[in-house]
Write an enzyme that holds these catalytic residues in place. Structure first.
Site, PDB file in Angstrom:
ATOM      1  CE1 TYR A   1       3.424  90.528  -8.997  1.00 20.57           C
ATOM      2  CE2 TYR A   1       3.521  89.639 -11.218  1.00 20.57           C
ATOM      3  CZ  TYR A   1       2.852  90.341 -10.252  1.00 20.57           C
ATOM      4  OH  TYR A   1       1.628  90.865 -10.532  1.00 20.57           O
TER       5      TYR A   1
ATOM      6  CE  LYS B   1      -0.424  97.003   5.230  1.00 18.34           C
ATOM      7  NZ  LYS B   1      -1.661  97.743   5.537  1.00 18.34           N
TER       8      LYS B   1
ATOM      9  CG  ASP C   1      -3.776 100.124   3.896  1.00 12.82           C
ATOM     10  OD1 ASP C   1      -2.915 101.008   3.720  1.00 12.82           O
ATOM     11  OD2 ASP C   1      -4.042  99.649   5.018  1.00 12.82           O
TER      12      ASP C   1
ATOM     13  CG  ASP D   1      -0.662  93.131 -11.301  1.00  9.67           C
ATOM     14  OD1 ASP D   1      -0.929  93.444 -12.476  1.00  9.67           O
ATOM     15  OD2 ASP D   1      -1.113  92.105 -10.745  1.00  9.67           O
TER      16      ASP D   1
ATOM     17  CG  ASP E   1      -5.789  95.282 -13.426  1.00 14.55           C
ATOM     18  OD1 ASP E   1      -4.855  95.617 -14.180  1.00 14.55           O
ATOM     19  OD2 ASP E   1      -6.343  94.161 -13.476  1.00 14.55           O
TER      20      ASP E   1
END
Ligand code: NAD
Ligand code: IPM
Ligand code: MN
Length: 362
Positions: free
Chosen positions: A141, A186, A219, A243, A247
Protein backbone atom coordinates in the site's frame (compact mmCIF):
# COMPACT_ATOMS: atom_id res chain seq x y z
CA UNK A 1 -15.88 11.17 31.58
CA UNK A 2 -15.43 13.78 28.87
CA UNK A 3 -14.14 12.71 25.47
CA UNK A 4 -13.48 14.55 22.22
CA UNK A 5 -14.49 12.39 19.29
CA UNK A 6 -13.79 13.41 15.71
CA UNK A 7 -16.36 12.10 13.25
CA UNK A 8 -15.34 11.67 9.60
CA UNK A 9 -18.50 10.68 7.71
CA UNK A 10 -16.80 10.61 4.30
CA UNK A 11 -18.62 9.44 1.18
CA UNK A 12 -21.48 7.25 0.02
CA UNK A 13 -23.12 5.46 2.93
CA UNK A 14 -20.42 6.84 5.28
CA UNK A 15 -22.62 9.69 6.59
CA UNK A 16 -25.59 7.34 7.05
CA UNK A 17 -23.73 4.76 9.14
CA UNK A 18 -21.71 7.27 11.18
CA UNK A 19 -24.93 9.12 12.10
CA UNK A 20 -26.27 5.82 13.45
CA UNK A 21 -23.08 5.14 15.44
CA UNK A 22 -23.02 8.68 16.85
CA UNK A 23 -26.65 8.29 17.96
CA UNK A 24 -25.70 5.11 19.83
CA UNK A 25 -22.64 6.77 21.42
CA UNK A 26 -24.80 9.72 22.49
CA UNK A 27 -27.32 7.34 24.05
CA UNK A 28 -24.49 5.58 25.91
CA UNK A 29 -23.21 8.94 27.16
CA UNK A 30 -26.69 9.90 28.38
CA UNK A 31 -27.24 6.59 30.15
CA UNK A 32 -23.84 6.43 31.81
CA UNK A 33 -23.24 10.08 32.63
CA UNK A 34 -20.45 10.81 30.13
CA UNK A 35 -19.95 13.83 27.92
CA UNK A 36 -18.86 13.11 24.39
CA UNK A 37 -18.14 16.12 22.15
CA UNK A 38 -18.48 15.20 18.47
CA UNK A 39 -16.71 17.32 15.82
CA UNK A 40 -17.28 16.53 12.14
CA UNK A 41 -14.55 16.96 9.55
CA UNK A 42 -14.12 16.22 5.87
CA UNK A 43 -12.17 13.30 4.42
CA UNK A 44 -12.16 11.48 1.10
CA UNK A 45 -14.14 12.53 -1.94
CA UNK A 46 -16.12 15.23 -0.17
CA UNK A 47 -12.83 16.73 1.04
CA UNK A 48 -11.49 16.73 -2.53
CA UNK A 49 -14.63 18.54 -3.65
CA UNK A 50 -14.56 21.10 -0.84
CA UNK A 51 -10.83 21.59 -0.22
CA UNK A 52 -9.01 19.96 -3.16
CA UNK A 53 -7.36 17.55 -0.70
CA UNK A 54 -8.62 14.13 0.52
CA UNK A 55 -7.04 14.76 3.93
CA UNK A 56 -7.07 18.50 4.66
CA UNK A 57 -4.57 19.64 7.32
CA UNK A 58 -7.47 20.75 9.54
CA UNK A 59 -8.86 17.21 9.53
CA UNK A 60 -5.54 15.60 10.43
CA UNK A 61 -4.94 18.19 13.16
CA UNK A 62 -8.36 17.59 14.63
CA UNK A 63 -7.75 13.83 14.65
CA UNK A 64 -4.38 14.29 16.33
CA UNK A 65 -6.01 16.32 19.08
CA UNK A 66 -9.00 14.04 19.63
CA UNK A 67 -9.39 11.10 21.99
CA UNK A 68 -10.72 8.95 19.15
CA UNK A 69 -11.84 9.12 15.53
CA UNK A 70 -14.94 7.50 14.05
CA UNK A 71 -14.96 7.13 10.27
CA UNK A 72 -17.65 6.04 7.80
CA UNK A 73 -16.11 5.29 4.41
CA UNK A 74 -14.42 7.07 1.53
CA UNK A 75 -14.50 6.74 -2.22
CA UNK A 76 -16.97 6.40 -5.05
CA UNK A 77 -17.36 6.47 -8.82
CA UNK A 78 -17.20 10.26 -8.94
CA UNK A 79 -13.52 10.19 -7.93
CA UNK A 80 -12.48 6.85 -9.44
CA UNK A 81 -11.40 7.68 -12.99
CA UNK A 82 -8.21 5.70 -13.72
CA UNK A 83 -6.34 8.93 -14.47
CA UNK A 84 -7.71 10.91 -11.50
CA UNK A 85 -4.90 13.08 -10.10
CA UNK A 86 -5.94 12.47 -6.51
CA UNK A 87 -8.20 9.83 -4.93
CA UNK A 88 -10.34 9.71 -1.77
CA UNK A 89 -8.59 6.54 -0.60
CA UNK A 90 -5.29 8.44 -0.35
CA UNK A 91 -6.85 10.50 2.43
CA UNK A 92 -7.65 7.42 4.47
CA UNK A 93 -4.20 5.92 3.95
CA UNK A 94 -2.54 9.22 4.92
CA UNK A 95 -4.70 9.40 8.04
CA UNK A 96 -3.80 5.87 9.14
CA UNK A 97 -0.13 6.56 8.58
CA UNK A 98 -0.26 10.09 9.98
CA UNK A 99 -1.67 8.79 13.24
CA UNK A 100 0.74 5.84 13.34
CA UNK A 101 -2.08 3.28 13.42
CA UNK A 102 -0.21 0.15 12.42
CA UNK A 103 -2.54 -2.49 13.88
CA UNK A 104 -6.01 -2.92 12.43
CA UNK A 105 -8.19 -5.18 14.56
CA UNK A 106 -11.07 -6.83 12.73
CA UNK A 107 -13.05 -9.17 14.98
CA UNK A 108 -15.37 -11.72 13.37
CA UNK A 109 -18.03 -13.25 15.60
CA UNK A 110 -21.00 -14.45 13.58
CA UNK A 111 -24.20 -13.78 15.50
CA UNK A 112 -26.64 -16.70 15.75
CA UNK A 113 -29.49 -14.54 14.43
CA UNK A 114 -27.67 -13.77 11.16
CA UNK A 115 -26.31 -17.24 10.36
CA UNK A 116 -29.03 -17.61 7.77
CA UNK A 117 -27.57 -14.70 5.81
CA UNK A 118 -24.20 -16.44 5.43
CA UNK A 119 -23.55 -18.62 2.38
CA UNK A 120 -21.60 -20.98 4.69
CA UNK A 121 -23.36 -23.94 6.33
CA UNK A 122 -24.54 -23.03 9.85
CA UNK A 123 -22.83 -25.98 11.57
CA UNK A 124 -19.46 -24.62 10.43
CA UNK A 125 -20.22 -21.20 11.88
CA UNK A 126 -21.35 -22.07 15.39
CA UNK A 127 -18.76 -20.83 17.88
CA UNK A 128 -16.63 -18.95 15.35
CA UNK A 129 -14.74 -16.19 17.16
CA UNK A 130 -11.71 -14.87 15.39
CA UNK A 131 -9.72 -11.68 15.39
CA UNK A 132 -7.78 -10.59 12.34
CA UNK A 133 -4.88 -8.25 13.13
CA UNK A 134 -4.03 -6.59 9.84
CA UNK A 135 -0.81 -4.62 9.46
CA UNK A 136 -2.04 -1.20 8.34
CA UNK A 137 0.76 1.23 7.56
CA UNK A 138 3.25 -0.75 5.49
CA UNK A 139 3.63 -3.17 2.63
CA UNK A 140 2.52 -2.71 -0.95
CA UNK A 141 0.00 0.00 0.00
CA UNK A 142 2.79 2.39 0.90
CA UNK A 143 5.68 1.35 -1.36
CA UNK A 144 6.90 3.46 -4.27
CA UNK A 145 4.64 3.38 -7.30
CA UNK A 146 5.80 3.82 -10.85
CA UNK A 147 4.03 4.14 -14.15
CA UNK A 148 5.44 4.54 -17.63
CA UNK A 149 4.35 3.77 -21.15
CA UNK A 150 5.35 0.10 -20.88
CA UNK A 151 4.04 -0.77 -17.45
CA UNK A 152 3.62 0.01 -13.76
CA UNK A 153 4.94 -1.20 -10.42
CA UNK A 154 4.07 -1.14 -6.72
CA UNK A 155 6.89 -1.85 -4.30
CA UNK A 156 6.15 -4.11 -1.34
CA UNK A 157 8.56 -3.55 1.53
CA UNK A 158 8.43 -4.47 5.21
CA UNK A 159 10.99 -3.58 7.84
CA UNK A 160 11.75 -5.96 10.70
CA UNK A 161 10.46 -3.36 13.16
CA UNK A 162 7.13 -3.06 11.34
CA UNK A 163 6.62 -6.81 11.50
CA UNK A 164 7.74 -7.10 15.13
CA UNK A 165 5.32 -4.51 16.47
CA UNK A 166 2.23 -5.91 14.78
CA UNK A 167 3.12 -9.49 15.73
CA UNK A 168 3.61 -8.33 19.34
CA UNK A 169 0.21 -6.67 19.27
CA UNK A 170 -1.41 -9.83 17.89
CA UNK A 171 0.25 -12.00 20.56
CA UNK A 172 -0.71 -9.61 23.35
CA UNK A 173 -4.32 -9.75 22.16
CA UNK A 174 -4.09 -13.54 21.90
CA UNK A 175 -3.19 -13.66 25.60
CA UNK A 176 -6.64 -12.32 26.38
CA UNK A 177 -8.17 -15.03 24.17
CA UNK A 178 -7.22 -18.62 23.27
CA UNK A 179 -3.48 -17.93 22.90
CA UNK A 180 -3.33 -19.20 19.35
CA UNK A 181 -1.90 -17.06 16.55
CA UNK A 182 -2.01 -17.92 12.86
CA UNK A 183 0.43 -15.87 10.82
CA UNK A 184 -0.58 -15.64 7.18
CA UNK A 185 1.94 -14.98 4.43
CA UNK A 186 3.09 -16.08 0.97
CA UNK A 187 6.54 -17.24 2.05
CA UNK A 188 6.76 -19.73 -0.82
CA UNK A 189 7.02 -16.79 -3.23
CA UNK A 190 7.61 -13.43 -1.56
CA UNK A 191 10.75 -12.24 0.20
CA UNK A 192 8.73 -9.90 2.43
CA UNK A 193 6.76 -12.97 3.53
CA UNK A 194 9.92 -14.92 4.34
CA UNK A 195 11.03 -12.01 6.54
CA UNK A 196 7.53 -11.89 8.03
CA UNK A 197 7.59 -15.60 8.92
CA UNK A 198 11.11 -15.51 10.34
CA UNK A 199 10.32 -12.43 12.44
CA UNK A 200 7.02 -13.81 13.74
CA UNK A 201 8.79 -17.04 14.71
CA UNK A 202 11.47 -15.14 16.63
CA UNK A 203 9.13 -12.69 18.39
CA UNK A 204 6.83 -15.46 19.56
CA UNK A 205 9.73 -17.74 20.56
CA UNK A 206 11.51 -15.05 22.57
CA UNK A 207 8.63 -13.06 24.01
CA UNK A 208 5.46 -15.17 23.92
CA UNK A 209 6.33 -18.76 24.85
CA UNK A 210 2.76 -19.20 26.13
CA UNK A 211 1.30 -18.44 22.68
CA UNK A 212 1.17 -21.09 19.96
CA UNK A 213 2.12 -19.88 16.50
CA UNK A 214 1.10 -21.50 13.25
CA UNK A 215 1.97 -20.34 9.73
CA UNK A 216 -0.41 -20.53 6.82
CA UNK A 217 -0.01 -19.53 3.20
CA UNK A 218 -2.55 -16.93 2.18
CA UNK A 219 -4.07 -18.85 -0.72
CA UNK A 220 -4.94 -21.93 1.30
CA UNK A 221 -5.91 -19.67 4.20
CA UNK A 222 -8.58 -18.13 2.00
CA UNK A 223 -10.00 -21.63 1.64
CA UNK A 224 -9.58 -22.77 5.28
CA UNK A 225 -11.26 -19.60 6.51
CA UNK A 226 -14.46 -20.83 4.93
CA UNK A 227 -14.07 -24.57 5.47
CA UNK A 228 -12.94 -24.53 9.14
CA UNK A 229 -13.35 -21.01 10.54
CA UNK A 230 -13.61 -22.34 14.11
CA UNK A 231 -9.96 -23.42 13.96
CA UNK A 232 -8.72 -19.83 14.19
CA UNK A 233 -8.25 -17.48 17.11
CA UNK A 234 -5.97 -14.56 16.21
CA UNK A 235 -4.85 -14.19 12.59
CA UNK A 236 -1.98 -11.77 11.95
CA UNK A 237 -1.09 -10.75 8.43
CA UNK A 238 0.25 -8.04 6.19
CA UNK A 239 -1.73 -5.11 4.90
CA UNK A 240 -3.15 -6.38 1.62
CA UNK A 241 -3.75 -9.99 2.68
CA UNK A 242 -5.64 -8.68 5.71
CA UNK A 243 -7.76 -6.42 3.55
CA UNK A 244 -8.82 -9.27 1.31
CA UNK A 245 -9.25 -11.97 3.96
CA UNK A 246 -11.52 -9.78 6.08
CA UNK A 247 -13.94 -8.98 3.27
CA UNK A 248 -14.07 -12.75 2.77
CA UNK A 249 -14.52 -13.29 6.52
CA UNK A 250 -17.49 -10.91 6.52
CA UNK A 251 -19.39 -13.68 4.75
CA UNK A 252 -19.01 -15.84 7.86
CA UNK A 253 -20.97 -13.17 9.71
CA UNK A 254 -23.49 -12.77 6.88
CA UNK A 255 -22.80 -9.29 5.47
CA UNK A 256 -20.08 -6.76 4.79
CA UNK A 257 -22.20 -4.37 6.79
CA UNK A 258 -21.66 -6.23 10.06
CA UNK A 259 -17.91 -6.09 10.66
CA UNK A 260 -16.22 -3.35 12.71
CA UNK A 261 -12.59 -2.40 13.01
CA UNK A 262 -10.21 -0.58 15.33
CA UNK A 263 -6.94 0.87 14.07
CA UNK A 264 -4.43 1.34 16.85
CA UNK A 265 -0.89 2.55 17.34
CA UNK A 266 1.17 2.72 20.51
CA UNK A 267 -1.06 5.11 22.44
CA UNK A 268 -4.77 5.08 23.29
CA UNK A 269 -5.92 7.14 20.32
CA UNK A 270 -7.51 5.08 17.58
CA UNK A 271 -9.48 5.22 14.36
CA UNK A 272 -12.70 3.22 14.26
CA UNK A 273 -14.43 2.31 11.04
CA UNK A 274 -16.58 -0.47 9.64
CA UNK A 275 -14.59 -2.66 7.23
CA UNK A 276 -16.96 -1.96 4.34
CA UNK A 277 -16.66 0.81 1.80
CA UNK A 278 -18.89 3.62 0.65
CA UNK A 279 -21.29 1.19 -1.08
CA UNK A 280 -22.23 3.54 -3.95
CA UNK A 281 -24.84 1.04 -5.13
CA UNK A 282 -27.03 1.68 -2.07
CA UNK A 283 -25.89 5.15 -0.93
CA UNK A 284 -28.44 7.83 -0.10
CA UNK A 285 -31.35 5.43 0.34
CA UNK A 286 -31.25 4.99 4.11
CA UNK A 287 -30.89 1.22 3.81
CA UNK A 288 -27.23 0.65 4.71
CA UNK A 289 -26.50 -1.70 7.58
CA UNK A 290 -25.22 0.44 10.49
CA UNK A 291 -24.10 -2.51 12.65
CA UNK A 292 -20.45 -2.48 11.51
CA UNK A 293 -20.25 1.23 12.36
CA UNK A 294 -22.06 0.77 15.68
CA UNK A 295 -19.77 -2.11 16.67
CA UNK A 296 -16.83 0.12 15.68
CA UNK A 297 -18.17 2.66 18.18
CA UNK A 298 -18.14 -0.13 20.79
CA UNK A 299 -14.47 -0.75 19.97
CA UNK A 300 -13.87 2.99 20.37
CA UNK A 301 -15.37 2.85 23.86
CA UNK A 302 -13.17 -0.16 24.70
CA UNK A 303 -9.79 0.75 23.24
CA UNK A 304 -9.58 4.55 23.24
CA UNK A 305 -11.89 5.57 26.10
CA UNK A 306 -11.27 2.44 28.17
CA UNK A 307 -14.98 2.15 28.90
CA UNK A 308 -15.14 -1.66 28.77
CA UNK A 309 -18.52 -1.92 30.47
CA UNK A 310 -20.07 0.52 28.02
CA UNK A 311 -18.48 -1.33 25.09
CA UNK A 312 -19.97 -4.62 26.25
CA UNK A 313 -23.28 -2.88 26.71
CA UNK A 314 -23.33 -1.72 23.06
CA UNK A 315 -22.31 -5.19 21.84
CA UNK A 316 -25.07 -6.80 23.86
CA UNK A 317 -27.59 -4.27 22.57
CA UNK A 318 -26.60 -5.03 18.98
CA UNK A 319 -27.01 -8.74 19.74
CA UNK A 320 -30.43 -8.15 21.25
CA UNK A 321 -31.56 -6.03 18.29
CA UNK A 322 -30.43 -8.73 15.85
CA UNK A 323 -32.14 -11.40 17.97
CA UNK A 324 -35.31 -9.34 17.67
CA UNK A 325 -34.95 -9.34 13.88
CA UNK A 326 -33.81 -5.73 13.38
CA UNK A 327 -32.30 -6.43 9.96
CA UNK A 328 -31.41 -4.13 7.09
CA UNK A 329 -31.93 -5.32 3.51
CA UNK A 330 -28.51 -6.99 3.22
CA UNK A 331 -29.66 -9.45 5.91
CA UNK A 332 -33.41 -9.61 5.48
CA UNK A 333 -34.18 -9.16 1.82
CA UNK A 334 -36.19 -6.14 0.74
CA UNK A 335 -39.61 -7.27 1.88
CA UNK A 336 -39.26 -7.13 5.65
CA UNK A 337 -36.14 -5.01 6.06
CA UNK A 338 -35.71 -2.02 8.34
CA UNK A 339 -33.84 1.12 7.34
CA UNK A 340 -30.53 2.32 8.80
CA UNK A 341 -32.17 4.65 11.33
CA UNK A 342 -34.68 2.05 12.48
CA UNK A 343 -31.92 -0.46 13.18
CA UNK A 344 -29.98 2.18 15.13
CA UNK A 345 -33.15 2.97 17.07
CA UNK A 346 -33.60 -0.74 17.85
CA UNK A 347 -30.06 -0.88 19.22
CA UNK A 348 -30.64 2.24 21.31
CA UNK A 349 -33.88 0.76 22.69
CA UNK A 350 -32.05 -2.44 23.52
CA UNK A 351 -29.46 -0.53 25.57
CA UNK A 352 -32.05 -0.28 28.34
CA UNK A 353 -32.22 -4.03 28.86
CA UNK A 354 -28.80 -5.02 27.56
CA UNK A 355 -27.06 -3.25 30.38
CA UNK A 356 -27.90 -2.03 33.81
CA UNK A 357 -25.55 0.61 35.09
CA UNK A 358 -25.38 -0.95 38.55
CA UNK A 359 -24.61 -4.39 37.14
CA UNK A 360 -21.94 -2.99 34.84
CA UNK A 361 -20.14 -1.11 37.59
CA UNK A 362 -19.93 -4.11 39.96
P1 NAD B 1 -18.11 -1.73 -0.61
O1 NAD B 1 -17.70 -2.31 0.69
O2 NAD B 1 -18.41 -0.29 -0.62
O3 NAD B 1 -19.39 -2.52 -1.16
C1 NAD B 1 -19.36 -3.91 -1.47
C2 NAD B 1 -20.78 -4.46 -1.45
O4 NAD B 1 -21.20 -4.58 -0.09
C3 NAD B 1 -21.78 -3.58 -2.15
O5 NAD B 1 -22.74 -4.36 -2.78
C4 NAD B 1 -22.42 -2.82 -1.00
O6 NAD B 1 -23.74 -2.40 -1.23
C5 NAD B 1 -22.37 -3.83 0.13
N1 NAD B 1 -22.26 -3.16 1.43
C6 NAD B 1 -21.14 -2.55 1.92
N2 NAD B 1 -21.41 -2.01 3.11
C7 NAD B 1 -22.71 -2.24 3.37
C8 NAD B 1 -23.57 -1.91 4.44
N3 NAD B 1 -23.14 -1.22 5.52
N4 NAD B 1 -24.85 -2.31 4.39
C9 NAD B 1 -25.29 -3.02 3.34
N5 NAD B 1 -24.53 -3.37 2.29
C10 NAD B 1 -23.25 -2.98 2.31
O7 NAD B 1 -16.94 -2.07 -1.66
P2 NAD B 1 -16.72 -1.55 -3.16
O8 NAD B 1 -18.03 -1.42 -3.84
O9 NAD B 1 -15.68 -2.42 -3.70
O10 NAD B 1 -16.09 -0.11 -2.97
C11 NAD B 1 -16.80 1.12 -3.11
C12 NAD B 1 -15.91 2.28 -2.73
O11 NAD B 1 -15.62 2.22 -1.33
C13 NAD B 1 -14.56 2.29 -3.43
O12 NAD B 1 -14.30 3.63 -3.79
C14 NAD B 1 -13.60 1.81 -2.38
O13 NAD B 1 -12.29 2.33 -2.53
C15 NAD B 1 -14.22 2.36 -1.13
N6 NAD B 1 -13.85 1.65 0.11
C16 NAD B 1 -13.65 2.42 1.20
C17 NAD B 1 -13.38 1.83 2.40
C18 NAD B 1 -13.16 2.69 3.59
O14 NAD B 1 -13.42 3.87 3.53
N7 NAD B 1 -12.69 2.17 4.69
C19 NAD B 1 -13.38 0.44 2.51
C20 NAD B 1 -13.62 -0.33 1.36
C21 NAD B 1 -13.87 0.29 0.16
C1 IPM C 1 -10.47 -0.92 3.90
C2 IPM C 1 -10.48 -0.35 2.50
C3 IPM C 1 -9.24 0.49 2.28
C4 IPM C 1 -8.05 -0.43 2.34
C5 IPM C 1 -9.19 1.34 1.00
C6 IPM C 1 -10.40 2.19 0.85
C7 IPM C 1 -7.96 2.18 0.98
O1 IPM C 1 -10.62 -1.35 1.54
O2 IPM C 1 -10.43 -0.15 4.85
O3 IPM C 1 -10.56 -2.15 4.04
O4 IPM C 1 -7.74 -1.12 1.36
O5 IPM C 1 -7.42 -0.48 3.41
MN1 MN D 1 -11.05 -3.28 2.39
Amino acid sequence: MHADIVVLPGDGIGPEVTAAAVAVLQAVADRHGHRFAFAEHDIGGIAIDRHGDPLPAATLDACRNADAVLLGAVGGPKWSAPNAPVRPEQGLLALRRGLGLYANLRPVQPHPATLGASPIKPHLLAGVDLLVVRELTGGIYFGDKTRDAEGASDLCRYSVAEIERVVRRACTLARGRRRHVTSVDKANVLETSRLWRETAERVVGEEFPDVTLEHQLVDSMAMHLLSRPRAYDVIVTENMFGDILTDEASMLAGSMGLLPSASLGDGDRGLYEPIHGSAPDIAGRGIANPVGAILSAALLLRHSLRLEAEAVCVERAVGAALDAGAFTADLAGDGRALGTEAVAAAVIDALATACHVSELRD
